[in-house]
Enzyme design. Structure first.
Site, PDB file in Angstrom:
ATOM      1  N   THR A  12      16.803  11.387  23.653  1.00 34.42           N
ATOM      2  CA  THR A  12      15.804  12.349  24.149  1.00 34.42           C
ATOM      3  C   THR A  12      14.854  11.726  25.165  1.00 34.42           C
ATOM      4  OG1 THR A  12      15.863  13.506  22.057  1.00 34.42           O
ATOM      5  CG2 THR A  12      13.933  13.897  23.399  1.00 34.42           C
ATOM      6  N   ASP A  56      23.792  11.378  24.112  1.00 39.86           N
ATOM      7  CA  ASP A  56      23.017  11.756  22.936  1.00 39.86           C
ATOM      8  C   ASP A  56      23.552  10.843  21.826  1.00 39.86           C
ATOM      9  OD1 ASP A  56      21.720  14.695  21.652  1.00 39.86           O
ATOM     10  OD2 ASP A  56      22.602  13.207  20.314  1.00 39.86           O
ATOM     11  N   SER A  57      22.676  10.276  21.022  1.00 41.60           N
ATOM     12  CA  SER A  57      23.144   9.238  20.095  1.00 41.60           C
ATOM     13  C   SER A  57      24.054   9.769  18.994  1.00 41.60           C
ATOM     14  CB  SER A  57      21.967   8.473  19.500  1.00 41.60           C
ATOM     15  OG  SER A  57      21.344   9.211  18.476  1.00 41.60           O
ATOM     16  N   SER A  58      24.204  11.079  18.891  1.00 46.53           N
ATOM     17  CA  SER A  58      25.182  11.595  17.930  1.00 46.53           C
ATOM     18  C   SER A  58      26.603  11.241  18.383  1.00 46.53           C
ATOM     19  CB  SER A  58      25.037  13.109  17.771  1.00 46.53           C
ATOM     20  OG  SER A  58      23.756  13.371  17.243  1.00 46.53           O
ATOM     21  N   ASP A  89      18.556   9.857  16.550  1.00 43.60           N
ATOM     22  CA  ASP A  89      19.425  10.379  15.490  1.00 43.60           C
ATOM     23  C   ASP A  89      20.241   9.284  14.788  1.00 43.60           C
ATOM     24  OD1 ASP A  89      18.495  12.876  16.064  1.00 43.60           O
ATOM     25  OD2 ASP A  89      20.345  13.634  16.973  1.00 43.60           O
ATOM     26  N   GLN A 274      21.222   7.269  -4.149  1.00 45.27           N
ATOM     27  CA  GLN A 274      20.768   8.427  -3.354  1.00 45.27           C
ATOM     28  C   GLN A 274      19.242   8.422  -3.212  1.00 45.27           C
ATOM     29  OE1 GLN A 274      22.516  12.058  -4.926  1.00 45.27           O
ATOM     30  NE2 GLN A 274      24.535  11.100  -4.973  1.00 45.27           N
ATOM     31  N   CYS A 275      18.551   7.649  -4.057  1.00 43.13           N
ATOM     32  CA  CYS A 275      17.091   7.539  -3.923  1.00 43.13           C
ATOM     33  C   CYS A 275      16.769   6.717  -2.683  1.00 43.13           C
ATOM     34  CB  CYS A 275      16.482   6.822  -5.126  1.00 43.13           C
ATOM     35  SG  CYS A 275      16.679   7.720  -6.652  1.00 43.13           S
TER      36      CYS A 275
END
Ligand code: ASP
Length: 339
Positions: A12, A56-58, A89, A274-275
């Site tokens: 961006t 775009d970093s995706s 991202d 997942q924490c």
């Protein structure tokens, strides 16, 4: 005068809104420079390498990580530090990957980007870029103050393999709850000296080979044998398993039998939680004791981004699953705290 190499990959920070479609698209580096005349006033010689395809970093991938590592290697002796402009991202994946690929790093590699394009009136890009350069050239007694791969965003400097993108709309895009920030920018730039890694003696070693044959098994109550089997049977050598709490999983026999089968087939399974805060403690609960006994690797407090890229890095360097397991559990670049 200090020399800094800016590597521009996209994101961006260098985007502009298409007048017709209103979609944000990357622009070239000259247009970025026009928006930051202050760059001229910095007491540093700035060199720029702009990627031919600004992305775009995706769209980031391990081949581009290797290209960035190659650029760092080729310019390492000539410059004092590097600033890498990158979309936020996937910035934490790239910074994590680079931290593993660059062994014995003694110079700063500072990733930055922004949430608003540099041409926007309320942009966060200028502060991020100017301070990232200040950090990349900061020295004490002729030595770099932060000889690490880092992310600088919204007044904070994070270790690159400890941070993750946490917010897609605030300027405060990154967090690093399992490791303190390395510096904070306010009236003064304050470095947390005790939290910054110091280089070991020896020349920089660049490992460009990564293997992306990694699958991810994210658990949820009710996950079916069919889904687990499909993921474990995928044609990959490494599996990152995102578990509950302190590394726990169901103790259902079908589940533990499938995991044992995958390990017997020579796959490496890494347990991360997942924490977002805290650590995996294999063997603390009954629901993780068997995982430890069957040889699942303990990911401790690693981020998802560090876990996936560390797996790619180790699979690229080694064949033996036992060596890979041992190194997954070892602190290589400050990415985990063994508890
Ligand atoms: N989509 C953008 C990118 O990652 C978002 C950003 O730069 O912050 O390239």
């Amino acid at each position: 005068m200090n020399q800094i190499l800016i590597i521009y990959t996209g994101g961006t920070i260098g985007m502009m809104s298409d007048p017709k479609t209103k979609v944000l698209r990357p622009i070239n580096f000259e247009q970025i420079m026009e928006n930051v005349p202050e760059l001229e006033r910095l007491n540093a010689r700035i060199m720029v390498h702009s990627f031919e395809h600004i992305i775009d970093s995706s769209n980031m991938n391990p081949d581009i990580w290797s290209e960035i590592a190659g650029l760092i290697k080729d310019n390492y002796d000539q410059v004092d530090g590097f600033v890498i402009l990158h979309g936020s991202d996937t910035m934490a994946f790239t910074s994590s990957a680079l931290s593993f690929m660059l062994e014995n790093l003694a110079k700063p590699i500072i990733f930055t980007g922004s949430q608003l394009p540099i041409s926007a009136i309320r942009t966060d890009a200028k502060e991020n870029l100017m301070t990232a350069i200040e950090i990349a050239k900061a020295k004490k007694f002729e030595r770099a103050r932060v000889p690490e791969v880092c992310i600088y965003f919204d007044y904070k400097l994070f270790r690159g393999n400890r941070a993750f993108k946490y917010n897609s709309s605030k300027f405060e895009a990154f967090r690093s709850p399992n490791y303190p920030i390395l510096a904070e920018s306010g009236v003064h730039l304050k470095f947390s000296i005790n939290d910054i890694r110091q280089p070991v003696d020896g020349p920089l070693k660049v490992h460009k080979k990564l293997a992306s044959d990694v699958a991810v098994l994210k658990l949820y109550p009710g996950i079916s044998p069919k889904v687990v089997k499909n993921i474990l049977d995928a044609d990959v050598r490494g599996i990152v398993m995102e578990t509950f709490g302190a590394g726990n999983t169901t103790t259902d026999k079908w589940f533990t039998d499938l995991l044992k089968g995958a390990i017997n087939d020579g796959k490496v399974i890494l347990d991360i939680s997942q924490c977002k805060v805290g650590t995996v403690e294999l063997g603390r609960y009954e629901t993780s004791k068997e995982l430890k006994d069957m040889g699942i690797a303990n990911g401790f407090d690693m981020t998802y981004e560090a876990a996936v890229t560390k797996m790619m890095f180790l699979l690229g360097q080694y064949e033996d699953p036992l060596i890979i397991k041992e190194l997954l559990e070892t602190d290589l670049r400050g990415e985990l705290t063994v508890s």
